[in-house]
Enzyme design. Structure first.
Site, PDB file in Angstrom:
ATOM      1  N   LYS A 174       6.849   2.124   4.685  1.00 14.01           N
ATOM      2  CA  LYS A 174       8.168   1.518   4.490  1.00 14.01           C
ATOM      3  C   LYS A 174       8.193   0.003   4.646  1.00 14.01           C
ATOM      4  O   LYS A 174       9.117  -0.663   4.178  1.00 14.01           O
ATOM      5  CB  LYS A 174       9.173   2.121   5.489  1.00 14.01           C
ATOM      6  CG  LYS A 174       9.361   3.624   5.400  1.00 14.01           C
ATOM      7  CD  LYS A 174      10.004   4.038   4.102  1.00 14.01           C
ATOM      8  CE  LYS A 174      10.322   5.523   4.089  1.00 14.01           C
ATOM      9  NZ  LYS A 174      10.801   5.967   2.771  1.00 14.01           N
ATOM     10  N   HIS A 221       2.489   7.731  -8.531  1.00 12.78           N
ATOM     11  CA  HIS A 221       1.965   8.785  -7.681  1.00 12.78           C
ATOM     12  C   HIS A 221       3.123   9.599  -7.119  1.00 12.78           C
ATOM     13  O   HIS A 221       4.108   9.025  -6.666  1.00 12.78           O
ATOM     14  CB  HIS A 221       1.144   8.187  -6.534  1.00 12.78           C
ATOM     15  CG  HIS A 221       0.410   9.193  -5.729  1.00 12.78           C
ATOM     16  ND1 HIS A 221       1.009   9.950  -4.769  1.00 12.78           N
ATOM     17  CD2 HIS A 221      -0.887   9.598  -5.773  1.00 12.78           C
ATOM     18  CE1 HIS A 221       0.115  10.774  -4.237  1.00 12.78           C
ATOM     19  NE2 HIS A 221      -1.038  10.573  -4.829  1.00 12.78           N
ATOM     20  N   TYR A 274      -2.568  14.318   4.278  1.00 11.09           N
ATOM     21  CA  TYR A 274      -2.231  14.282   5.701  1.00 11.09           C
ATOM     22  C   TYR A 274      -2.891  15.486   6.358  1.00 11.09           C
ATOM     23  O   TYR A 274      -2.573  16.636   6.028  1.00 11.09           O
ATOM     24  CB  TYR A 274      -0.719  14.354   5.903  1.00 11.09           C
ATOM     25  CG  TYR A 274       0.051  13.188   5.335  1.00 11.09           C
ATOM     26  CD1 TYR A 274      -0.025  11.928   5.924  1.00 11.09           C
ATOM     27  CD2 TYR A 274       0.882  13.345   4.221  1.00 11.09           C
ATOM     28  CE1 TYR A 274       0.692  10.855   5.411  1.00 11.09           C
ATOM     29  CE2 TYR A 274       1.599  12.279   3.707  1.00 11.09           C
ATOM     30  CZ  TYR A 274       1.500  11.034   4.306  1.00 11.09           C
ATOM     31  OH  TYR A 274       2.200   9.973   3.803  1.00 11.09           O
ATOM     32  N   PRO A 291       3.210   2.488  10.121  1.00 12.90           N
ATOM     33  CA  PRO A 291       2.749   2.720   8.747  1.00 12.90           C
ATOM     34  C   PRO A 291       2.780   4.177   8.330  1.00 12.90           C
ATOM     35  O   PRO A 291       2.288   4.512   7.262  1.00 12.90           O
ATOM     36  CB  PRO A 291       1.305   2.199   8.788  1.00 12.90           C
ATOM     37  CG  PRO A 291       0.876   2.403  10.195  1.00 12.90           C
ATOM     38  CD  PRO A 291       2.100   2.175  11.041  1.00 12.90           C
ATOM     39  N   TYR A 338      11.088  10.082   1.772  1.00 11.82           N
ATOM     40  CA  TYR A 338       9.706   9.626   1.669  1.00 11.82           C
ATOM     41  C   TYR A 338       9.595   8.461   0.689  1.00 11.82           C
ATOM     42  O   TYR A 338       8.904   7.471   0.940  1.00 11.82           O
ATOM     43  CB  TYR A 338       8.836  10.799   1.226  1.00 11.82           C
ATOM     44  CG  TYR A 338       7.358  10.578   1.262  1.00 11.82           C
ATOM     45  CD1 TYR A 338       6.712  10.172   2.444  1.00 11.82           C
ATOM     46  CD2 TYR A 338       6.562  10.820   0.153  1.00 11.82           C
ATOM     47  CE1 TYR A 338       5.343   9.991   2.480  1.00 11.82           C
ATOM     48  CE2 TYR A 338       5.193  10.654   0.185  1.00 11.82           C
ATOM     49  CZ  TYR A 338       4.572  10.240   1.348  1.00 11.82           C
ATOM     50  OH  TYR A 338       3.217  10.073   1.401  1.00 11.82           O
TER      51      TYR A 338
END
Length: 403
Positions: free
Chosen positions: A309, A83, A213, A305, A400
Protein backbone atom coordinates in the site's frame (compact mmCIF):
# COMPACT_ATOMS: atom_id res chain seq x y z
CA UNK A 1 31.44 35.55 6.10
CA UNK A 2 29.17 34.26 8.87
CA UNK A 3 26.88 31.22 8.49
CA UNK A 4 23.80 33.49 8.43
CA UNK A 5 25.38 35.54 5.64
CA UNK A 6 26.18 32.32 3.75
CA UNK A 7 22.56 31.24 4.05
CA UNK A 8 21.33 34.62 2.90
CA UNK A 9 23.67 34.59 -0.09
CA UNK A 10 22.42 31.17 -1.13
CA UNK A 11 18.73 31.94 -0.57
CA UNK A 12 16.33 30.82 -3.30
CA UNK A 13 12.62 31.21 -3.90
CA UNK A 14 9.79 28.93 -5.08
CA UNK A 15 6.06 28.75 -4.51
CA UNK A 16 6.37 25.15 -3.31
CA UNK A 17 9.49 23.36 -2.06
CA UNK A 18 9.17 19.58 -2.24
CA UNK A 19 11.41 17.46 -0.04
CA UNK A 20 12.19 14.10 -1.65
CA UNK A 21 12.11 12.76 -5.22
CA UNK A 22 10.35 9.46 -4.66
CA UNK A 23 6.95 8.67 -6.21
CA UNK A 24 5.15 11.20 -4.01
CA UNK A 25 7.55 14.06 -4.67
CA UNK A 26 7.83 13.45 -8.40
CA UNK A 27 4.07 13.08 -8.95
CA UNK A 28 3.42 16.19 -6.89
CA UNK A 29 6.13 18.13 -8.72
CA UNK A 30 4.89 17.01 -12.13
CA UNK A 31 1.29 18.03 -11.42
CA UNK A 32 2.29 21.42 -9.99
CA UNK A 33 4.75 22.15 -12.80
CA UNK A 34 2.20 21.27 -15.50
CA UNK A 35 -0.26 23.65 -13.81
CA UNK A 36 2.19 26.54 -13.90
CA UNK A 37 3.07 26.47 -10.20
CA UNK A 38 6.71 27.32 -9.48
CA UNK A 39 8.15 24.38 -7.55
CA UNK A 40 11.50 22.76 -6.82
CA UNK A 41 12.40 19.28 -5.55
CA UNK A 42 15.25 18.83 -3.07
CA UNK A 43 16.65 15.27 -3.01
CA UNK A 44 19.56 14.05 -0.90
CA UNK A 45 20.42 11.09 -3.18
CA UNK A 46 22.28 11.31 -6.48
CA UNK A 47 20.40 10.99 -9.75
CA UNK A 48 22.04 7.61 -10.41
CA UNK A 49 21.15 6.21 -6.98
CA UNK A 50 17.58 7.42 -7.29
CA UNK A 51 17.11 5.60 -10.60
CA UNK A 52 18.56 2.34 -9.24
CA UNK A 53 16.96 2.22 -5.76
CA UNK A 54 14.78 -0.92 -5.65
CA UNK A 55 11.47 -0.61 -3.83
CA UNK A 56 7.93 -1.98 -4.10
CA UNK A 57 6.52 -2.91 -7.46
CA UNK A 58 2.73 -3.42 -7.23
CA UNK A 59 0.66 -0.50 -8.46
CA UNK A 60 -3.03 -0.44 -7.59
CA UNK A 61 -5.62 0.20 -10.30
CA UNK A 62 -6.36 3.63 -8.85
CA UNK A 63 -2.67 4.54 -8.96
CA UNK A 64 -2.60 3.66 -12.65
CA UNK A 65 -5.69 5.80 -13.21
CA UNK A 66 -4.04 8.76 -11.46
CA UNK A 67 -0.88 8.45 -13.56
CA UNK A 68 -2.92 8.07 -16.75
CA UNK A 69 -5.08 11.07 -15.86
CA UNK A 70 -2.00 13.29 -15.87
CA UNK A 71 -0.17 11.77 -18.81
CA UNK A 72 2.36 9.92 -16.63
CA UNK A 73 1.40 6.31 -17.35
CA UNK A 74 2.88 5.65 -20.77
CA UNK A 75 5.95 3.73 -19.56
CA UNK A 76 4.11 1.53 -17.10
CA UNK A 77 1.67 0.44 -19.81
CA UNK A 78 4.59 -0.29 -22.11
CA UNK A 79 6.77 -2.19 -19.65
CA UNK A 80 4.50 -3.18 -16.76
CA UNK A 81 2.23 -6.21 -16.70
CA UNK A 82 -1.15 -6.77 -15.14
CA UNK A 83 -1.47 -9.25 -12.31
CA UNK A 84 -4.60 -10.59 -10.63
CA UNK A 85 -3.91 -13.90 -8.85
CA UNK A 86 -2.50 -14.78 -5.44
CA UNK A 87 -1.85 -18.22 -3.98
CA UNK A 88 -1.87 -19.29 -0.34
CA UNK A 89 0.11 -22.30 0.86
CA UNK A 90 -0.67 -23.53 4.35
CA UNK A 91 -0.49 -26.60 6.54
CA UNK A 92 -4.00 -27.43 5.29
CA UNK A 93 -3.10 -27.30 1.58
CA UNK A 94 -3.04 -24.56 -1.02
CA UNK A 95 -5.61 -22.44 -2.85
CA UNK A 96 -5.57 -19.57 -5.35
CA UNK A 97 -7.70 -16.45 -5.59
CA UNK A 98 -8.23 -14.83 -8.98
CA UNK A 99 -8.81 -11.51 -7.25
CA UNK A 100 -8.95 -9.68 -10.58
CA UNK A 101 -12.32 -11.36 -11.10
CA UNK A 102 -13.57 -10.78 -7.56
CA UNK A 103 -14.79 -7.72 -5.66
CA UNK A 104 -14.58 -4.66 -7.91
CA UNK A 105 -12.76 -6.66 -10.61
CA UNK A 106 -9.51 -4.69 -10.45
CA UNK A 107 -5.95 -5.89 -10.86
CA UNK A 108 -2.44 -4.77 -9.95
CA UNK A 109 0.17 -3.62 -12.45
CA UNK A 110 3.60 -5.04 -11.67
CA UNK A 111 6.12 -2.30 -12.38
CA UNK A 112 9.32 -1.94 -10.30
CA UNK A 113 9.33 1.31 -8.37
CA UNK A 114 12.79 2.27 -9.59
CA UNK A 115 11.44 2.15 -13.15
CA UNK A 116 8.46 4.29 -12.15
CA UNK A 117 10.74 6.81 -10.44
CA UNK A 118 13.16 6.84 -13.38
CA UNK A 119 10.36 7.55 -15.87
CA UNK A 120 8.76 10.24 -13.71
CA UNK A 121 12.12 11.88 -13.17
CA UNK A 122 12.95 11.95 -16.86
CA UNK A 123 9.58 13.50 -17.72
CA UNK A 124 9.86 16.09 -14.98
CA UNK A 125 13.35 17.19 -15.98
CA UNK A 126 12.58 17.15 -19.71
CA UNK A 127 9.62 19.46 -19.10
CA UNK A 128 11.84 21.98 -17.33
CA UNK A 129 11.24 20.86 -13.76
CA UNK A 130 13.91 21.60 -11.16
CA UNK A 131 15.54 18.93 -8.99
CA UNK A 132 18.52 19.58 -6.73
CA UNK A 133 20.25 16.22 -6.29
CA UNK A 134 22.67 15.39 -3.48
CA UNK A 135 21.09 18.17 -1.46
CA UNK A 136 19.99 17.30 2.04
CA UNK A 137 17.09 19.15 3.64
CA UNK A 138 18.15 19.94 7.21
CA UNK A 139 15.10 21.68 8.67
CA UNK A 140 11.83 23.38 7.84
CA UNK A 141 11.68 26.76 9.59
CA UNK A 142 8.74 29.07 10.31
CA UNK A 143 6.22 26.47 9.13
CA UNK A 144 3.52 28.25 11.13
CA UNK A 145 4.02 31.41 9.07
CA UNK A 146 3.07 32.36 5.52
CA UNK A 147 6.72 32.28 4.40
CA UNK A 148 8.35 29.06 5.61
CA UNK A 149 11.90 28.19 4.63
CA UNK A 150 14.00 25.07 4.24
CA UNK A 151 17.68 24.97 5.14
CA UNK A 152 19.70 22.61 2.96
CA UNK A 153 23.23 21.28 2.61
CA UNK A 154 24.75 20.42 -0.75
CA UNK A 155 27.20 17.66 -1.62
CA UNK A 156 30.06 20.12 -1.11
CA UNK A 157 28.92 20.84 2.44
CA UNK A 158 27.76 24.38 1.68
CA UNK A 159 24.47 25.42 3.20
CA UNK A 160 21.63 27.28 1.59
CA UNK A 161 18.03 28.26 2.15
CA UNK A 162 14.85 27.97 0.12
CA UNK A 163 11.91 30.22 0.89
CA UNK A 164 8.46 29.20 -0.22
CA UNK A 165 4.76 29.67 0.30
CA UNK A 166 4.34 25.98 1.07
CA UNK A 167 6.61 23.03 1.85
CA UNK A 168 5.65 19.44 0.97
CA UNK A 169 7.42 16.82 3.05
CA UNK A 170 7.78 13.75 0.82
CA UNK A 171 11.02 12.70 2.49
CA UNK A 172 9.98 9.71 4.58
CA UNK A 173 9.69 8.95 8.26
CA UNK A 174 13.23 10.11 9.09
CA UNK A 175 13.25 13.22 6.90
CA UNK A 176 13.44 16.89 7.74
CA UNK A 177 9.67 17.39 7.46
CA UNK A 178 8.87 15.11 10.38
CA UNK A 179 11.90 16.24 12.38
CA UNK A 180 10.80 19.87 12.05
CA UNK A 181 7.38 19.38 13.61
CA UNK A 182 7.31 21.10 17.02
CA UNK A 183 6.27 19.04 20.06
CA UNK A 184 2.50 18.69 20.25
CA UNK A 185 1.90 19.81 16.67
CA UNK A 186 0.55 16.40 15.66
CA UNK A 187 -0.63 13.22 17.32
CA UNK A 188 1.54 10.19 16.57
CA UNK A 189 -0.18 6.80 16.34
CA UNK A 190 2.23 3.86 16.23
CA UNK A 191 2.07 0.08 16.26
CA UNK A 192 4.89 -2.46 16.36
CA UNK A 193 3.62 -5.70 14.86
CA UNK A 194 6.50 -7.67 16.44
CA UNK A 195 7.25 -9.33 13.11
CA UNK A 196 10.49 -9.14 11.10
CA UNK A 197 11.04 -10.08 7.46
CA UNK A 198 14.21 -10.78 5.55
CA UNK A 199 13.54 -9.09 2.21
CA UNK A 200 15.43 -10.67 -0.69
CA UNK A 201 15.76 -9.56 -4.30
CA UNK A 202 16.91 -12.47 -6.46
CA UNK A 203 18.19 -12.61 -10.02
CA UNK A 204 15.76 -15.45 -10.66
CA UNK A 205 12.68 -15.90 -12.81
CA UNK A 206 9.37 -16.12 -10.91
CA UNK A 207 8.49 -19.59 -9.67
CA UNK A 208 4.74 -18.95 -9.56
CA UNK A 209 2.30 -17.24 -11.88
CA UNK A 210 0.84 -15.67 -8.74
CA UNK A 211 1.87 -13.73 -5.70
CA UNK A 212 2.66 -16.49 -3.22
CA UNK A 213 1.91 -16.39 0.51
CA UNK A 214 3.18 -19.39 2.49
CA UNK A 215 2.25 -19.93 6.13
CA UNK A 216 4.56 -22.41 7.84
CA UNK A 217 5.39 -23.44 11.39
CA UNK A 218 8.89 -21.99 10.83
CA UNK A 219 7.40 -18.66 9.75
CA UNK A 220 5.96 -16.81 6.78
CA UNK A 221 7.47 -16.84 3.28
CA UNK A 222 6.39 -14.67 0.35
CA UNK A 223 6.99 -14.69 -3.41
CA UNK A 224 6.41 -11.53 -5.49
CA UNK A 225 7.49 -11.29 -9.13
CA UNK A 226 9.19 -8.06 -10.18
CA UNK A 227 10.07 -8.90 -13.78
CA UNK A 228 10.74 -11.90 -15.99
CA UNK A 229 14.25 -12.09 -14.52
CA UNK A 230 13.89 -10.75 -10.95
CA UNK A 231 11.78 -11.97 -8.02
CA UNK A 232 11.22 -10.50 -4.57
CA UNK A 233 11.04 -12.96 -1.68
CA UNK A 234 10.31 -12.48 1.99
CA UNK A 235 11.20 -14.73 4.93
CA UNK A 236 9.95 -14.17 8.46
CA UNK A 237 13.01 -14.06 10.71
CA UNK A 238 13.90 -13.55 14.34
CA UNK A 239 13.64 -10.05 15.76
CA UNK A 240 16.98 -8.32 15.64
CA UNK A 241 18.36 -10.68 13.01
CA UNK A 242 21.01 -9.44 10.60
CA UNK A 243 20.86 -10.08 6.86
CA UNK A 244 24.56 -10.94 6.96
CA UNK A 245 23.80 -14.12 8.91
CA UNK A 246 21.73 -15.47 6.00
CA UNK A 247 23.86 -17.14 3.33
CA UNK A 248 22.44 -17.68 -0.16
CA UNK A 249 22.20 -21.43 0.48
CA UNK A 250 20.33 -20.87 3.73
CA UNK A 251 17.92 -18.45 2.05
CA UNK A 252 17.05 -20.83 -0.77
CA UNK A 253 16.78 -23.85 1.57
CA UNK A 254 14.42 -22.00 3.89
CA UNK A 255 12.32 -20.65 1.02
CA UNK A 256 11.98 -24.13 -0.49
CA UNK A 257 10.91 -25.54 2.87
CA UNK A 258 8.35 -22.85 3.71
CA UNK A 259 7.00 -22.58 0.16
CA UNK A 260 6.60 -26.39 0.27
CA UNK A 261 8.58 -26.87 -2.92
CA UNK A 262 8.70 -30.62 -2.32
CA UNK A 263 4.90 -30.74 -2.69
CA UNK A 264 4.23 -28.04 -5.28
CA UNK A 265 7.35 -27.83 -7.43
CA UNK A 266 10.90 -26.45 -7.10
CA UNK A 267 11.76 -22.77 -6.92
CA UNK A 268 13.81 -21.13 -9.66
CA UNK A 269 16.98 -19.94 -7.98
CA UNK A 270 19.61 -17.35 -8.85
CA UNK A 271 22.04 -14.82 -7.44
CA UNK A 272 20.84 -12.80 -4.46
CA UNK A 273 21.33 -9.17 -5.43
CA UNK A 274 19.86 -7.53 -2.35
CA UNK A 275 18.95 -8.62 1.19
CA UNK A 276 17.83 -6.64 4.21
CA UNK A 277 15.71 -7.00 7.33
CA UNK A 278 12.38 -5.16 7.55
CA UNK A 279 10.67 -4.63 10.90
CA UNK A 280 6.91 -4.55 10.38
CA UNK A 281 5.78 -1.31 11.95
CA UNK A 282 2.95 1.09 11.25
CA UNK A 283 2.45 4.71 12.22
CA UNK A 284 0.16 7.60 11.34
CA UNK A 285 0.49 11.30 12.03
CA UNK A 286 -2.62 13.43 12.54
CA UNK A 287 -3.06 16.03 11.20
CA UNK A 288 -0.90 15.86 8.08
CA UNK A 289 -0.41 19.61 8.09
CA UNK A 290 1.35 22.08 10.34
CA UNK A 291 0.82 25.60 9.04
CA UNK A 292 2.46 25.78 5.62
CA UNK A 293 4.07 22.31 5.91
CA UNK A 294 2.27 19.27 4.48
CA UNK A 295 3.21 15.61 4.97
CA UNK A 296 2.91 13.13 2.09
CA UNK A 297 3.72 9.43 1.66
CA UNK A 298 5.92 7.81 4.32
CA UNK A 299 6.31 11.18 6.02
CA UNK A 300 2.56 11.11 6.64
CA UNK A 301 2.20 7.45 7.53
CA UNK A 302 4.29 4.31 7.54
CA UNK A 303 2.55 1.09 6.56
CA UNK A 304 3.86 -2.46 6.64
CA UNK A 305 4.70 -4.04 3.24
CA UNK A 306 2.24 -6.88 3.85
CA UNK A 307 -0.31 -5.52 1.36
CA UNK A 308 1.71 -3.25 -0.98
CA UNK A 309 0.00 0.00 0.00
CA UNK A 310 2.85 2.43 0.66
CA UNK A 311 3.68 3.74 -2.82
CA UNK A 312 0.02 3.67 -3.81
CA UNK A 313 -0.98 5.85 -0.86
CA UNK A 314 1.89 8.21 -1.70
CA UNK A 315 0.68 8.76 -5.27
CA UNK A 316 -2.92 9.27 -4.13
CA UNK A 317 -1.90 11.81 -1.50
CA UNK A 318 0.32 13.62 -3.99
CA UNK A 319 -2.59 14.11 -6.37
CA UNK A 320 -4.88 15.34 -3.60
CA UNK A 321 -2.27 17.83 -2.40
CA UNK A 322 -1.38 19.00 -5.92
CA UNK A 323 -4.99 19.83 -6.71
CA UNK A 324 -5.40 21.65 -3.40
CA UNK A 325 -2.22 23.68 -3.90
CA UNK A 326 -3.29 24.69 -7.42
CA UNK A 327 -6.68 25.75 -6.08
CA UNK A 328 -4.99 27.93 -3.48
CA UNK A 329 -2.08 29.35 -5.44
CA UNK A 330 -3.73 29.75 -8.85
CA UNK A 331 -7.36 30.38 -7.89
CA UNK A 332 -7.23 31.80 -4.38
CA UNK A 333 -9.32 28.98 -2.87
CA UNK A 334 -7.72 27.67 0.39
CA UNK A 335 -10.59 25.32 1.29
CA UNK A 336 -9.21 22.16 -0.41
CA UNK A 337 -5.93 22.60 1.50
CA UNK A 338 -7.91 22.77 4.73
CA UNK A 339 -9.46 19.39 3.85
CA UNK A 340 -6.22 17.71 2.72
CA UNK A 341 -5.43 15.98 6.00
CA UNK A 342 -8.92 14.61 6.62
CA UNK A 343 -9.25 13.32 3.04
CA UNK A 344 -5.92 11.50 3.15
CA UNK A 345 -6.38 10.08 6.63
CA UNK A 346 -9.62 8.38 5.58
CA UNK A 347 -7.67 6.45 2.94
CA UNK A 348 -4.69 5.84 5.21
CA UNK A 349 -6.68 4.27 8.04
CA UNK A 350 -8.55 1.96 5.67
CA UNK A 351 -5.23 0.80 4.22
CA UNK A 352 -3.77 0.38 7.71
CA UNK A 353 -6.69 -1.77 8.78
CA UNK A 354 -6.28 -4.13 5.84
CA UNK A 355 -2.52 -4.28 6.25
CA UNK A 356 -2.92 -5.24 9.92
CA UNK A 357 -5.48 -7.90 8.91
CA UNK A 358 -2.99 -9.35 6.42
CA UNK A 359 -0.30 -9.51 9.10
CA UNK A 360 -2.61 -11.51 11.37
CA UNK A 361 -3.55 -13.75 8.44
CA UNK A 362 0.02 -14.61 7.47
CA UNK A 363 1.82 -14.97 10.79
CA UNK A 364 1.41 -17.50 13.54
CA UNK A 365 1.81 -16.74 17.23
CA UNK A 366 5.02 -18.13 18.75
CA UNK A 367 4.70 -20.46 21.69
CA UNK A 368 2.58 -23.43 22.75
CA UNK A 369 0.58 -21.84 25.55
CA UNK A 370 -3.21 -21.69 25.36
CA UNK A 371 -3.23 -18.04 24.19
CA UNK A 372 -0.84 -18.81 21.31
CA UNK A 373 -2.79 -21.87 20.27
CA UNK A 374 -6.03 -19.86 20.36
CA UNK A 375 -4.59 -17.12 18.13
CA UNK A 376 -3.15 -19.69 15.73
CA UNK A 377 -6.54 -21.39 15.43
CA UNK A 378 -8.13 -18.03 14.61
CA UNK A 379 -5.55 -17.55 11.85
CA UNK A 380 -6.36 -20.95 10.34
CA UNK A 381 -10.06 -20.12 10.49
CA UNK A 382 -9.47 -16.84 8.62
CA UNK A 383 -7.62 -18.70 5.88
CA UNK A 384 -10.37 -21.28 5.63
CA UNK A 385 -13.00 -18.55 5.32
CA UNK A 386 -10.94 -16.92 2.59
CA UNK A 387 -10.75 -20.25 0.76
CA UNK A 388 -14.48 -21.06 0.97
CA UNK A 389 -16.50 -17.84 1.32
CA UNK A 390 -17.25 -15.79 -1.80
CA UNK A 391 -18.25 -12.87 0.42
CA UNK A 392 -14.88 -13.00 2.15
CA UNK A 393 -13.09 -13.31 -1.19
CA UNK A 394 -14.89 -10.25 -2.59
CA UNK A 395 -13.99 -8.24 0.52
CA UNK A 396 -10.36 -9.36 0.22
CA UNK A 397 -10.14 -8.48 -3.48
CA UNK A 398 -11.63 -5.00 -3.02
CA UNK A 399 -9.26 -4.13 -0.20
CA UNK A 400 -6.21 -5.90 -1.62
CA UNK A 401 -6.19 -3.79 -4.78
CA UNK A 402 -7.98 -0.74 -3.43
CA UNK A 403 -6.41 2.31 -1.83
Amino acid sequence: MTESQNLQAAENLADVVILGAGPAGLVLGSLLHSSGIDCVIVERASREHLRARARAGFLAANTVRILDRHGLGEDLHRYGREHGVCEFRTEDGRFSLDYGRLGSGERHTVYPQQELVSGLLTRFLDSGGRVHFETEALAVLDADSRRPSVTVRGADGRRGRWRARYVAGCDGRHGAARRSLPPGAVRHYRRDHHVSWLGVLAEAAPSLDAVGYAVHRRGFAGHMARSAEVTRYYLECERGASAETWSEDRIWDELALRMRAADYGPLRTGRIIQAGVVELESDVLDPLRHGSLFLVGDAASLISPSAAKGANLAVLEAEILARALVDDLAHGDPEPLARYSARCLAHIWRAQEFSAWMIRLLHGTPGSDSESLFQDSLRRSRLESLRLSRTQQDWFAENYVGV
